[in-house]
Design a protein around this motif. Sequence first.
Motif, short mmCIF file in Angstrom:
data_model
loop_
_atom_site.label_atom_id
_atom_site.label_comp_id
_atom_site.label_asym_id
_atom_site.label_seq_id
_atom_site.Cartn_x
_atom_site.Cartn_y
_atom_site.Cartn_z
N TRP A 1 -12.09 60.08 -54.75
CA TRP A 1 -12.79 59.26 -53.77
C TRP A 1 -13.96 58.51 -54.39
CZ3 TRP A 1 -9.86 57.81 -50.29
CH2 TRP A 1 -8.93 58.66 -49.70
N LEU A 2 -14.57 59.07 -55.42
CA LEU A 2 -15.64 58.34 -56.11
C LEU A 2 -15.07 57.13 -56.87
CD1 LEU A 2 -17.93 61.21 -57.42
CD2 LEU A 2 -18.40 59.57 -55.59
N ILE A 3 -13.89 57.30 -57.46
CA ILE A 3 -13.23 56.17 -58.13
C ILE A 3 -12.86 55.10 -57.10
CG2 ILE A 3 -11.13 55.47 -59.37
CD1 ILE A 3 -11.30 58.21 -60.80
N CYS A 4 -12.35 55.53 -55.96
CA CYS A 4 -12.03 54.58 -54.88
C CYS A 4 -13.29 53.88 -54.38
CB CYS A 4 -11.32 55.29 -53.74
SG CYS A 4 -9.64 55.80 -54.12
N PHE A 5 -14.38 54.63 -54.30
CA PHE A 5 -15.65 54.05 -53.87
C PHE A 5 -16.09 52.95 -54.82
CE2 PHE A 5 -20.31 54.05 -54.13
CZ PHE A 5 -20.62 53.67 -52.83
N LEU A 6 -16.01 53.21 -56.12
CA LEU A 6 -16.39 52.19 -57.10
C LEU A 6 -15.50 50.97 -57.01
CD1 LEU A 6 -17.20 54.43 -60.21
CD2 LEU A 6 -18.80 53.26 -58.68
N ALA A 7 -14.21 51.19 -56.77
CA ALA A 7 -13.28 50.06 -56.64
C ALA A 7 -13.61 49.22 -55.41
CB ALA A 7 -11.84 50.57 -56.58
N TYR B 1 -10.70 32.95 -44.63
CA TYR B 1 -9.85 33.89 -45.37
C TYR B 1 -10.69 34.97 -46.05
CZ TYR B 1 -7.14 35.35 -49.49
OH TYR B 1 -6.53 36.07 -50.49
N ARG B 2 -11.77 34.57 -46.67
CA ARG B 2 -12.63 35.54 -47.35
C ARG B 2 -13.42 36.39 -46.37
NH1 ARG B 2 -11.15 32.06 -50.96
NH2 ARG B 2 -11.02 32.64 -53.13
N LEU B 3 -13.78 35.85 -45.23
CA LEU B 3 -14.45 36.66 -44.21
C LEU B 3 -13.51 37.71 -43.64
CD1 LEU B 3 -16.66 34.04 -42.35
CD2 LEU B 3 -17.43 35.96 -43.73
N ALA B 4 -12.23 37.36 -43.47
CA ALA B 4 -11.25 38.35 -43.01
C ALA B 4 -11.08 39.45 -44.06
CB ALA B 4 -9.92 37.67 -42.71
N LYS B 5 -11.04 39.05 -45.33
CA LYS B 5 -10.95 40.06 -46.39
C LYS B 5 -12.21 40.92 -46.45
CE LYS B 5 -9.75 38.32 -50.36
NZ LYS B 5 -9.13 37.84 -51.60
N LEU B 6 -13.35 40.32 -46.17
CA LEU B 6 -14.60 41.08 -46.14
C LEU B 6 -14.55 42.15 -45.06
CD1 LEU B 6 -17.51 41.38 -47.24
CD2 LEU B 6 -18.21 39.79 -45.46
N ALA B 7 -14.03 41.80 -43.89
CA ALA B 7 -13.89 42.79 -42.81
C ALA B 7 -12.94 43.91 -43.23
CB ALA B 7 -13.39 42.11 -41.55
N PHE B 8 -11.85 43.55 -43.90
CA PHE B 8 -10.90 44.56 -44.37
C PHE B 8 -11.53 45.48 -45.41
CE2 PHE B 8 -7.67 45.84 -47.48
CZ PHE B 8 -6.87 46.63 -46.67
N TYR B 9 -12.24 44.90 -46.38
CA TYR B 9 -12.87 45.72 -47.41
C TYR B 9 -13.99 46.58 -46.84
CZ TYR B 9 -10.30 43.12 -50.99
OH TYR B 9 -9.31 42.57 -51.76
N LEU B 10 -14.69 46.09 -45.82
CA LEU B 10 -15.70 46.92 -45.16
C LEU B 10 -15.06 48.11 -44.45
CD1 LEU B 10 -18.25 44.33 -43.76
CD2 LEU B 10 -18.65 46.07 -45.51
N LEU B 11 -13.90 47.88 -43.84
CA LEU B 11 -13.16 48.99 -43.24
C LEU B 11 -12.79 50.02 -44.30
CD1 LEU B 11 -11.63 50.24 -40.78
CD2 LEU B 11 -9.65 48.92 -41.57
N LEU B 12 -12.28 49.56 -45.43
CA LEU B 12 -11.97 50.47 -46.54
C LEU B 12 -13.22 51.20 -47.03
CD1 LEU B 12 -9.48 48.54 -48.85
CD2 LEU B 12 -9.00 50.47 -47.36
N PHE B 13 -14.33 50.49 -47.08
CA PHE B 13 -15.59 51.08 -47.53
C PHE B 13 -16.00 52.26 -46.64
CE2 PHE B 13 -20.28 51.13 -47.38
CZ PHE B 13 -20.54 51.41 -48.71
N PHE B 14 -15.93 52.05 -45.33
CA PHE B 14 -16.32 53.12 -44.42
C PHE B 14 -15.34 54.29 -44.45
CE2 PHE B 14 -18.71 49.60 -42.30
CZ PHE B 14 -19.97 50.10 -42.63
N ILE B 15 -14.06 54.00 -44.63
CA ILE B 15 -13.07 55.08 -44.76
C ILE B 15 -13.35 55.90 -46.02
CG2 ILE B 15 -10.63 55.57 -45.21
CD1 ILE B 15 -9.97 53.23 -43.33
N VAL B 16 -13.62 55.23 -47.12
CA VAL B 16 -13.87 55.94 -48.38
C VAL B 16 -15.16 56.74 -48.29
CG1 VAL B 16 -14.40 55.59 -50.83
CG2 VAL B 16 -12.49 54.40 -49.80
N ILE B 17 -16.20 56.18 -47.67
CA ILE B 17 -17.46 56.93 -47.48
C ILE B 17 -17.19 58.20 -46.66
CG2 ILE B 17 -19.69 56.89 -46.28
CD1 ILE B 17 -19.86 55.47 -48.85
N TYR B 18 -16.41 58.07 -45.60
CA TYR B 18 -16.06 59.23 -44.77
C TYR B 18 -15.31 60.27 -45.60
CZ TYR B 18 -13.75 61.99 -41.19
OH TYR B 18 -13.28 63.03 -40.44
#
Length: 135
Positions: A8-14, A109-126
Amino acid sequence: MASDLLLWLICFLAVVSLLGILVYQLMCLSDLEFDYINPFDSASRINAFIVPEFLIHGALGCICLLSGHWLLFLLNVPLAYYHINLYLKKEHLLDVTEIFNLLDREKKYRLAKLAFYLLLFFIVIYKILIAIIVL
């Protein structure tokens, strides 16, 4: 259990690197929109980070697949498919001559990707917090 935390730390860095790349691209597009930068510089700065972004996102998906986190892998598949499709059609790089015509589309397009990556960020933090609690 320590290996799960390391995963999860590797995923967090990614994910943090993906967020950084995307914010940089959005800043370049905003600078172009307000005429702080010329189209050639903006396109070349953004294009320098597109393929590394695709590779990091692909590596993140492979890590999730190989570690058995199927839900997170399936969450990454649509964007990975879109990235692969763009790359194979050779439409992944910004064209200097068309950048002003595509500016609104690229920002959305990049704002939609930003929302997706933020979702991934919160999942990885959890998941990191859960791994620390279980450890």
